[in-house]
Design an enzyme around this catalytic site. Structure first.
Site, short mmCIF file in Angstrom:
data_model
loop_
_atom_site.label_atom_id
_atom_site.label_comp_id
_atom_site.label_asym_id
_atom_site.label_seq_id
_atom_site.Cartn_x
_atom_site.Cartn_y
_atom_site.Cartn_z
N SER A 558 0.85 -1.19 0.00
CA SER A 558 0.00 0.00 0.00
C SER A 558 0.89 1.24 0.00
O SER A 558 1.68 1.41 -0.92
CB SER A 558 -0.96 -0.03 1.18
OG SER A 558 -2.00 0.91 1.02
N ASP A 640 -8.22 -5.49 -6.33
CA ASP A 640 -7.84 -4.30 -5.58
C ASP A 640 -8.35 -3.07 -6.32
O ASP A 640 -7.83 -2.70 -7.36
CB ASP A 640 -6.32 -4.24 -5.43
CG ASP A 640 -5.87 -3.07 -4.56
OD1 ASP A 640 -6.73 -2.32 -4.08
OD2 ASP A 640 -4.65 -2.92 -4.36
N HIS A 672 -6.89 -5.66 -1.93
CA HIS A 672 -5.72 -4.93 -1.46
C HIS A 672 -4.89 -5.76 -0.50
O HIS A 672 -3.74 -5.44 -0.23
CB HIS A 672 -6.21 -3.64 -0.79
CG HIS A 672 -5.18 -2.57 -0.65
ND1 HIS A 672 -4.46 -2.08 -1.72
CD2 HIS A 672 -4.73 -1.89 0.43
CE1 HIS A 672 -3.63 -1.14 -1.30
NE2 HIS A 672 -3.76 -1.01 0.01
#
Length: 702
Positions: A558, A640, A672
């Site tokens: 991330s 994602d 994600h």
């Protein structure tokens, strides 16, 4: 007191935590262990405080199938845990006032196999199906008097009861398979799912008959069509903390946000109260245009406590406790002078105090809040090393039931009074971990960007005595922390057990250090955090002579994945390899492809890209690809929608085009996060093979 020496700043504050020494033959903790280790789920405590219920999810080591089971045991620890036969899955345990235990299960009845509410008499084991709707139940909340139940699930907004024969999704007009989103829809996709405008997570209240079953058609908390339209609990992560019955069981408090064209840019979650009288619910926090959440009514019926942010559009603003007088409507800020952000709220049974949890310098302790003057007192539940405390339930005798996890071990259930370590009630993973070689974790601090104190942690295998290769972990969020807690995804223990020293740094933007420090990353994505990482890694190497700083890789997901892309062009000579998972590669594409626009826009000055492109381009990794040289493993998930997988594909293309050694791992069925057991195993194996390719252990490439 601050000093100019990184080592001197770190050393006085550094302290080590080590598990008891094991026999030499103890095997290191492996990815297989991590994937198959038992996991503690939802917990509940009976009204008399004598019984706890909890969910344990086990994973078959051969086929990796996960099975959640329901267990009960006495809080005095004198009786052995007992498994309840639910006939199917089990989740969300909750005790009724009469001591019966409610839960969700997909137990098959006839030809029907949908998730519904069940209850069991703990003593006899007799089970009763409480709900039998055509629609799946996503969650439920029992009323304090045990005579009503609130249930929620995805329901058409024009459906007057819990589930209709028609589908409310207006994006599927047919005759083909195309999704057609009309002007003003708002979210088109969110987290990992395409939106279904017309269908929302909705709460309905039902009476419970003498037989314990839900009866009637139910009453909608969101009122008539045209009043409130939105998800409650909120998606994708909202749950029972978003829904709470009033003490008199006559009304319900719930969290919701209007679903319209503004939803992708709005953090304006509000707390609503429904009296289930057919009228529209009342918005109790309408004056605040930022987030309001975590409604917690006092048992005596006088107060509603909740948490509120102050700045609209900022998802990581400080959550301050507020109190509403339910007789007069007066609303006052309670913890405005406390520079921490509350994560959970619950009342003591006598309504004389609130118990909250909040991150605080690598720990997540519990705190007592005085509702009269707002005084906050930290509760010591594990002297010497608090770790991560959660799911706190205060009992009438002053004891607390709670969960605790740490970098060393996943969550277990405890009971005890503040001031000394509690008694462990579960053995979800403790016995298994006791058979694995331990790791040692050391905290350290140093002077980072702006001369601020920055904290980090070093986790390394205890059985290696000489130099070892190192990995710099960079956490996501970016408003988050690599605090002293267990992770099933980025787990420092399993990485260290491969023979690496793991260094993590809570750079500017991290949580648990006051709101100003958290705000420090705003418009600074590649600035202060990179400076902190550079200084922090140097401080760790200076502090611990076992860390081989010249034999190092870096890894993150991330925001941490973004930082891998940023490091590739702005710190290109430091690491032998990088592991980049779901990271932003091109800030311009990200600005138009992500779903929760409020996040990306706030982080770059509060503007959409077209109004201030320079804010985005200043920290855009794509602008520095010409300087890339470090080998990189790129990982992404096709589901994602937060940082779309195309960002990963673009990064891999850049690497391949420049002839840099690189690999790409794509999970078609992950979002994600990597959540599925087999995928997690593959993720770890691929990552560790990549590290072993570029790092040397004991002077030899492996």
């Amino acid at each position: 007191m601050k000093t100019n020496s990184l080592l001197r700043a770190a050393a006085p504050l550094a302290f080590a935590f080590a598990a008891p020494a094991l026999a030499q033959q103890a095997a290191p903790f492996s990815p297989q262990d991590l994937v198959t280790l038992g996991r503690l789920g939802g917990t509940a405590v009976s009204p008399d405080g004598k019984t706890v219920a909890y969910i344990i999810t086990s994973t078959d080591p051969a086929n990796y199938k996960r099975t959640p089971t329901l267990w009960v045991r006495s809080t005095d620890g004198k009786t052995a845990p007992r498994r309840i036969d639910t006939g199917g899955s089990a989740s969300d345990p909750a005790f009724a006032p009469d001591g019966s235990l409610y839960y969700l299960s997909d137990r098959k009845v006839g030809e029907a196999e949908t998730t519904q509410v069940w209850k069991v008499d703990v003593a006899s084991g007799v089970t009763t199906q409480v709900t039998a709707f055509k629609t799946e139940v996503s969650g439920f909340e029992l009323s304090p008097n045990g005579k009503r139940i609130a249930v929620w699930g995805d329901i058409a907004r024009d459906c007057p009861t819990f589930g209709c024969d028609h589908d409310g999704n207006t994006a599927l007009p047919g005759p083909g398979t195309g999704r057609h989103y009309k002007d003003g829809t708002g979210f088109v996709r969110h987290w990992d799912a395409w939106e279904t405008p017309g269908n929302y997570s909705r709460v309905f209240a039902f009476d419970l008959g003498a037989d314990g079953k839900a009866s009637g058609v139910g009453k909608a908390a969101d009122g008539p069509v045209g009043t409130l339209t939105g998800d409650s609990p909120g998606k994708p992560f909202g749950g029972g903390e978003d829904v709470a019955w009033a003490a008199d069981s006559q009304s319900l408090f719930f969290v919701a946000r209007q679903a319209d064209r503004n939803e992708p840019t709005s953090t304006n979650l509000d707390i609503w109260q429904s009296k289930f009288d057919g009228a529209a619910p009342q918005n109790l926090t309408q004056a605040n245009k930022a987030t309001d959440n975590t409604p917690a009514p006092s048992p005596d019926g006088k107060w509603l406590a909740y948490a509120a942010m102050a700045r609209p559009g900022y998802e990581a603003d400080r959550l301050v406790v507020h109190l509403i007088n339910l007789q007069t409507g007066e609303n006052r800020e309670l913890t405005g002078g406390w520079d921490r952000s509350v994560a959970s709220l619950t009342w003591t049974p006598d309504s004389k105090a609130l118990i909250a949890t909040a991150e605080d310098v690598l720990d997540t302790p519990a705190f007592r809040i005085d509702p009269v003057n707002g005084r906050v007192t930290r509760l010591i539940l594990n002297p010497g090393r608090e770790g991560h405390i959660g799911n706190v339930v205060p009992l009438k005798d002053g004891r607390l039931v709670y969960t605790r996890d740490s970098l060393d071990a996943p969550a277990e259930l405890f009971i005890g009074k503040p001031g000394k370590a509690g008694a462990r009630l579960t053995d979800v993973a403790a016995s298994t971990l006791a058979q694995r070689a331990p790791v040692v974790t050391q905290r350290f601090s140093f002077k980072g960007a702006d001369g601020d104190t920055v904290w980090g942690q070093i986790t390394k295998p205890s059985w290696i005595k000489g130099k070892m290769p190192s990995v710099l972990f960079v956490h996501g969020g970016p408003q988050g922390s690599y605090n002293d807690s267990w992770s099933n995804r980025w787990n420092a223990r399993v990485w260290a057990s491969q023979g690496y020293a793991i260094v993590s740094v809570d750079f500017h933007g991290s949580t648990g250090y006051g709101q100003a420090f958290t705000d420090g990353i705003n418009r600074q994505w590649g600035g202060k955090p990179l400076e902190d990482l550079q200084k922090g890694f140097a401080a760790a190497i200076a502090l611990d002579g076992q860390i081989d700083g010249d034999n190092a890789c870096a890894a993150g997901a991330s925001y941490g994945g973004y930082m891998m892309n940023w490091i590739a062009g702005n710190w290109p000579d430091r690491f032998k390899c990088l592991i980049q998972h779901d990271g932003v590669f091109d800030a311009r594409a990200m600005a138009y492809e992500t779903e929760e626009l409020w996040f990306d826009e706030w982080e770059h000055g509060g503007h959409p890209y077209y109004e201030a492109p320079e804010e985005f381009e200043k920290w855009n990794p794509v602008n520095h690809v010409a300087k890339w040289k470090t080998p990189m493993l790129v990982i992404t998930g096709e589901k994602d929608f937060r940082i779309p997988y195309t960002q990963g594909l673009a990064a891999f293309t850049a690497l391949q085009r420049r002839g840099i050694p690189s690999e790409l791992l794509v999970f078609p069925d992950e979002n994600h996060w990597v959540l599925k057991a087999k995928n997690s195993l593959q993720w770890h194996q691929t990552s560790f093979n990549w590290l072993d390719r570029w790092l040397k252990k004991d002077g030899k490439a492996e």
